[in-house]
Design a protein around this motif. Structure first.
Motif, PDB file in Angstrom:
ATOM      1  N   UNK A   1      44.384  -5.917 -19.785  1.00 23.72           N
ATOM      2  CA  UNK A   1      42.973  -4.738 -20.040  1.00 23.72           C
ATOM      3  C   UNK A   1      42.764  -4.708 -18.665  1.00 23.72           C
ATOM      4  N   UNK A   2      43.347  -2.990 -18.815  1.00 29.56           N
ATOM      5  CA  UNK A   2      42.838  -2.905 -17.443  1.00 29.56           C
ATOM      6  C   UNK A   2      41.710  -1.961 -17.524  1.00 29.56           C
TER       7      UNK A   2
ATOM      8  N   UNK B   1      39.510 -10.386 -18.151  1.00 29.41           N
ATOM      9  CA  UNK B   1      40.678 -10.962 -19.077  1.00 29.41           C
ATOM     10  C   UNK B   1      39.389 -11.778 -20.145  1.00 29.41           C
ATOM     11  N   UNK B   2      40.749 -12.508 -21.220  1.00 26.22           N
ATOM     12  CA  UNK B   2      40.159 -12.629 -22.099  1.00 26.22           C
ATOM     13  C   UNK B   2      40.805 -12.659 -23.644  1.00 26.22           C
ATOM     14  N   UNK B   3      41.254 -12.214 -23.782  1.00 23.37           N
ATOM     15  CA  UNK B   3      42.160 -12.055 -25.335  1.00 23.37           C
ATOM     16  C   UNK B   3      43.731 -12.629 -25.394  1.00 23.37           C
TER      17      UNK B   3
ATOM     18  N   UNK C   1      32.533  -4.894 -23.528  1.00 26.02           N
ATOM     19  CA  UNK C   1      32.636  -5.586 -21.868  1.00 26.02           C
ATOM     20  C   UNK C   1      31.132  -4.475 -20.932  1.00 26.02           C
ATOM     21  N   UNK C   2      30.710  -4.962 -20.071  1.00 24.41           N
ATOM     22  CA  UNK C   2      30.269  -4.016 -19.097  1.00 24.41           C
ATOM     23  C   UNK C   2      31.802  -4.283 -17.972  1.00 24.41           C
TER      24      UNK C   2
ATOM     25  N   UNK D   1      32.030  -6.822 -14.897  1.00 19.57           N
ATOM     26  CA  UNK D   1      33.449  -7.951 -15.356  1.00 19.57           C
ATOM     27  C   UNK D   1      32.811  -8.748 -16.475  1.00 19.57           C
ATOM     28  N   UNK D   2      31.665  -8.159 -17.294  1.00 18.66           N
ATOM     29  CA  UNK D   2      31.609  -9.767 -18.087  1.00 18.66           C
ATOM     30  C   UNK D   2      31.282  -9.127 -18.910  1.00 18.66           C
ATOM     31  N   UNK D   3      32.012  -9.645 -20.170  1.00 17.94           N
ATOM     32  CA  UNK D   3      31.332  -9.671 -21.391  1.00 17.94           C
ATOM     33  C   UNK D   3      30.132  -9.630 -22.140  1.00 17.94           C
TER      34      UNK D   3
END
Length: 334
Positions: free
Chosen positions: A60-61, A77-79, A108-109, A113-115
């Motif tokens: 995811x970019x 990143x995370x999924x 996402x923020x 780069x925060x969930x």
């Protein structure tokens, strides 16, 4: 990428001449292979300054539209499975929602780069639509359940089982209705947040009372609303694009030049043009919204199933087998 001044329309004759001659800006991610990084979804942010891509390989970019170098991107990143859909909050520049077949929806923020929030356990989710006010999203899974999700709550606000396979979702601009495309070739018009049929026939049996748009001979897989609410466009596996006026809901015209199933649809910012992407052939097909006339084909090196116009200028972001591409031009015609 050459820009066009915001809010400056271009006549069909000029677009037809210039668009096929433009070379794309290449947004290359060298850290992934051509086969594993297949892009499933593309979304512009509301200002047209950033482009989000979601891939089969879980990448995811978020790209800076003016800086195609991967070092200028933000990776989120995370999924743990394929990213099926991404979309920016229509009221916030850098709040992104992502939907994955891992059953998790994340907010996402992008800047930090925060969930901001995540909702888990939703099954194989693959469709996503923001409400116009940016206060919630509707997400669908492969079991034909539609979930209403808040960016701030960890459980769905509600969920609604659909009686037919549901392929795609979009909101009307007031947020009071949603349009859903179905496996039987129809488009449903539902109230929001109740998910009840918006129109009914009083003289028919209850099972047949719901008014639906019937414009495809096989599965209807995409739906897109004109930016000024003049038309609703639907695309199907029958390779047709149908354009419906939004008052009496008559199908005014059908575009027939697509080489295969209509995997994506997008109106230009001014609503003058609509583009379709498919996983067959080697080209993006552009049509004039008012007439349904085929304007031109933009040749691509491989099939390009995902394509979307920028929200404020004539720039097209699309995906082929090698990654993200963007084409655009300036009013100077250079």
């Amino acid at each position: 990428m050459a820009r066009i001044a915001p809010r400056t329309s271009v006549a069909p004759e000029r677009l037809k001449t210039l668009l096929p001659t433009l070379k794309p800006t290449i947004y290359h991610d060298p850290g992934t292979s051509k086969t594993s990084n297949s892009i499933r979804t593309i979304a512009w942010n509301p200002l047209g300054t950033y482009i989000a891509t979601g891939c089969v390989d879980k990448t995811l970019r978020v790209w800076n539209a003016d800086k195609p170098n991967v070092r200028q991107t933000t990776e989120l990143k995370g999924h743990t499975a394929s990213i099926e859909k991404v979309a920016f909050n229509p009221t916030k520049e850098l709040e992104l929602c992502s939907v994955s077949s891992d059953g998790v929806v994340r907010f996402w923020d992008v800047k930090n780069k925060q969930v901001l929030n995540e909702v888990k356990g939703l099954g194989e989710t693959f469709t996503l639509a923001w409400a116009p006010r940016g206060d919630c999203v509707v997400v669908g899974n492969k079991e034909d359940k539609l979930f209403v999700i808040s960016p701030t709550q960890s459980t769905p606000l509600s969920w609604h089982q659909q009686s037919v396979p549901t392929n795609n979702i979009t909101f009307c601009w007031s947020g009071q209705r949603i349009y859903t495309t179905t496996g039987d070739g129809k488009t449903r018009i539902l109230t929001f947040p109740e998910f009840e049929p918006f129109y009914r026939f009083d003289y028919k049996e209850e099972s047949e009372a719901e008014f639906k748009l019937t414009g495809h001979t096989s599965s209807c897989i995409n739906v897109e609303l004109h930016p000024h609410n003049r038309y609703l466009a639907t695309g199907g596996t029958d390779s047709l694009i149908s354009l419906w006026e939004t008052t009496e809901w008559n199908c005014l015209r059908t575009a027939t030049k697509m080489a295969g199933p209509v995997r994506s649809l997008s109106f230009s910012w001014d609503g003058l043009y609509i583009v379709g992407g498919t996983d067959e052939g080697t080209g993006l097909e552009v049509f004039i919204s008012e007439t349904g006339e085929h304007l031109c084909t933009y040749k691509t090196t491989t099939p390009s199933p995902i394509v979307t116009w920028a929200p404020n200028r004539y720039a097209l972001a699309y995906a082929d087998s090698t990654g993200l591409r963007v084409i655009g031009f300036s009013t100077g015609g250079k």
